[in-house]
Design a protein around this motif. Structure first.
Motif, mmCIF file in Angstrom:
data_model
loop_
_atom_site.group_PDB
_atom_site.id
_atom_site.type_symbol
_atom_site.label_atom_id
_atom_site.label_comp_id
_atom_site.label_asym_id
_atom_site.label_seq_id
_atom_site.Cartn_x
_atom_site.Cartn_y
_atom_site.Cartn_z
ATOM 1 N N GLY A 55 45.027 41.288 40.372
ATOM 2 C CA GLY A 55 45.673 42.282 39.543
ATOM 3 C C GLY A 55 45.515 43.685 40.112
ATOM 4 N N PRO A 56 46.301 44.634 39.600
ATOM 5 C CA PRO A 56 46.270 46.002 40.128
ATOM 6 C C PRO A 56 44.880 46.623 40.109
ATOM 7 N N GLN A 57 44.141 46.470 39.010
ATOM 8 C CA GLN A 57 42.825 47.071 38.928
ATOM 9 C C GLN A 57 41.860 46.434 39.907
ATOM 10 N N MET A 58 41.908 45.114 39.983
ATOM 11 C CA MET A 58 41.000 44.415 40.893
ATOM 12 C C MET A 58 41.280 44.794 42.339
ATOM 13 N N VAL A 59 42.547 44.827 42.729
ATOM 14 C CA VAL A 59 42.890 45.154 44.114
ATOM 15 C C VAL A 59 42.480 46.581 44.447
ATOM 16 N N ALA A 60 42.797 47.510 43.551
ATOM 17 C CA ALA A 60 42.463 48.916 43.805
ATOM 18 C C ALA A 60 40.951 49.105 43.950
ATOM 19 N N LEU B 212 55.708 46.637 42.147
ATOM 20 C CA LEU B 212 54.367 46.172 41.824
ATOM 21 C C LEU B 212 53.417 46.849 42.783
ATOM 22 N N ASP B 213 52.572 47.713 42.291
ATOM 23 C CA ASP B 213 51.655 48.438 43.153
ATOM 24 C C ASP B 213 50.236 48.097 42.758
ATOM 25 N N PRO B 214 49.535 47.272 43.549
ATOM 26 C CA PRO B 214 48.240 46.778 43.157
ATOM 27 C C PRO B 214 47.131 47.774 43.385
ATOM 28 N N GLY C 176 29.395 40.730 38.120
ATOM 29 C CA GLY C 176 29.939 42.049 38.410
ATOM 30 C C GLY C 176 31.370 41.960 38.899
ATOM 31 N N LYS C 177 31.869 43.051 39.449
ATOM 32 C CA LYS C 177 33.234 43.077 39.969
ATOM 33 C C LYS C 177 33.266 42.441 41.357
ATOM 34 N N VAL C 178 34.317 41.665 41.591
ATOM 35 C CA VAL C 178 34.400 40.935 42.850
ATOM 36 C C VAL C 178 34.517 41.896 44.032
ATOM 37 N N GLY C 179 35.135 43.062 43.835
ATOM 38 C CA GLY C 179 35.234 44.029 44.915
ATOM 39 C C GLY C 179 33.881 44.563 45.338
ATOM 40 N N THR C 180 33.001 44.763 44.356
ATOM 41 C CA THR C 180 31.645 45.217 44.661
ATOM 42 C C THR C 180 30.891 44.151 45.438
ATOM 43 N N ALA D 221 39.671 37.191 45.960
ATOM 44 C CA ALA D 221 40.697 36.833 44.977
ATOM 45 C C ALA D 221 40.235 37.203 43.572
ATOM 46 N N GLY D 222 41.187 37.626 42.759
ATOM 47 C CA GLY D 222 40.944 37.848 41.347
ATOM 48 C C GLY D 222 41.863 36.964 40.536
#
Length: 431
Positions: free
Chosen positions: A344-349, A405-407, A323-327, A250-251
């Motif tokens: 958000g879009p950046q976080m999901v991508a 909305l394209d995440p 850091g970034k949650v995706g990492t 989650a972001g």
């Protein structure tokens, strides 16, 4: 119906930019003034949505009937605006007038026939869906505001209770209209699984420049009545009793729908003594944005099947995971798990990229991407559940006035589509 002719002519029309929606809505309101009251007073962002939604429909003109779910959702969702079948005639006439105006001599009998055929299919699918849903559900649900709690400087926890039965699945979203901002619907994700008393928790992040979220935070009071639209979205839901382990990523307020899924699983463990193992990573910029930290830490201490990790990106003094949650998510055990990603879009991508690079298969990564417009090419909707941008209503207005909305972040829309598949991203936002 010639899909290529539709796409080519629409590309020509969109070269005129803002003039296109301006002309369309001017024609619509002059020729049918009775529909003006269905729209918000400010039309600036509504104009963008028209272009985005129409562009998506046209770009898939050769697959309209195979892609019926998108249009059926629009048809059902338009019920909350009191849209009637005859309104589709008004929109269709204004659409053709707009095309004729900008295409000039290229708007001939053959091209007009192609556009008419496409619009006929669109209108039929939407009207049929609206008529079918009207047999089993109301146009909207009135709900009483039970509590409004300011949790952080910019986030409010809102609890509402519909006055009649309201069924939804954990991970879905619902649109809401507050009395202080009529005709401006926003999408939110319930942050809880369905309860016996029917109450629903919503996370609302206030955004500077937003038209609705500041009003929710400052003016919505206990005892007010709000309107709720039908629940939408399925990609962040899970089958009851599904034993597959989960990685929840989650972001910000993208935490809300994942909390609902987490509560669903907790209920299963308490009821049956078995269920999936769940790891939740919540990524925020600064540690004070971890607005549900106490409850999640307590749950992790009390539930052997649940692990909770906080990830902070912008505070170098934070002693935990940075850091970034995706990492951080990509460093976890991925085999045998399904990932659910929301933010958000950046976080999901970024998260999709990292999980994919770490070897997680696309079919094991679930995320919402409400696809009202063509892969976010004209996206104007909010970027995260419970959070609005400085835009207008992310919901559709009449057959071709929705938004997308394209995440996805550092991936082009086309590339993200090809790698992660299509789907419906609705509302996860609400501002």
């Amino acid at each position: 119906m010639d899909a290529y002719a539709l796409q080519r002519s629409w590309d020509q029309v969109t070269e005129h930019g803002e003039q296109v929606p301006l002309y369309f809505y001017s024609h619509l309101f002059v020729s049918h003034p009775e529909v003006r009251s269905m729209f918000p007073l400010s039309m600036s962002h509504q104009r963008d949505k028209f272009v985005g939604a129409l562009g998506r429909i046209v770009s898939h003109a050769d697959q309209i009937e195979q892609d019926a779910a998108f249009l059926q959702h629009l048809g059902r969702d338009h019920r909350k605006y009191a849209v009637l079948a005859e309104h589709y005639d008004a929109v269709g006439a204004s659409l053709c007038a707009t095309l004729m105006h900008f295409l000039g001599s290229e708007w001939d009998e053959q091209l007009a026939a192609h556009w008419t055929a496409a619009y006929q299919i669109v209108a039929r699918l939407m009207v049929e869906a609206a008529e079918t849903s009207s047999e089993t559900s109301p146009d909207w649900w009135d709900a009483d505001v039970l509590s409004v709690e300011r949790r952080t400087m910019d986030l409010t926890l809102l609890t509402v209770r519909p006055r009649r039965p309201f069924q939804y699945l954990p991970g879905q979203s619902i649109s809401m209209e507050i009395p202080q901002r009529p005709r401006q619907w926003r999408y939110f994700s319930p942050a809880n699984a369905p309860r016996a008393d029917g109450s629903i928790d919503l996370h609302v992040q206030q955004i500077d420049g937003g038209q609705v979220s500041p009003a929710v935070v400052r003016f919505l009071k206990i005892g007010n009545t709000v309107k709720l639209g039908a629940p939408v979205g399925e990609r962040l839901t899970r089958r009851v009793g599904d034993p597959r382990d989960l990685l929840l990523v989650a972001g910000g307020t993208g935490l809300a729908p994942l909390l609902a899924v987490l509560e669903q699983i907790d209920n299963e463990w308490q009821r049956t003594g078995r269920g999936p193992v769940v790891q939740l990573l919540h990524g925020v910029r600064m540690p004070w944005h971890l607005y549900d930290r106490p409850r999640l830490r307590e749950l992790a201490e009390r539930r052997s099947w649940f692990d909770y990790t906080e990830v902070v990106s912008d505070d170098p003094s934070y002693p935990g995971t940075r850091g970034k949650v995706g990492t951080a998510a990509a460093r976890q055990t991925l085999s045998g798990r399904t990932a659910m990603v929301c933010g958000g879009p950046q976080m999901v991508a970024h998260t999709l990229e990292r999980l994919s690079a770490a070897g997680m298969r696309a079919e094991h990564i679930k995320y919402e991407h409400f696809y009202y417009a063509a892969a976010g090419e004209h996206a104007a909707g909010p970027a995260i559940p419970g959070q609005e941008t400085a835009t207008d209503d992310p919901s559709p207005r009449l057959p071709t006035a929705d938004t997308a909305l394209d995440p996805r972040q550092e991936v082009s829309a086309a590339d993200a589509r090809s790698r992660y598949g299509g789907g419906v991203r609705i509302p996860r936002s609400a501002g």
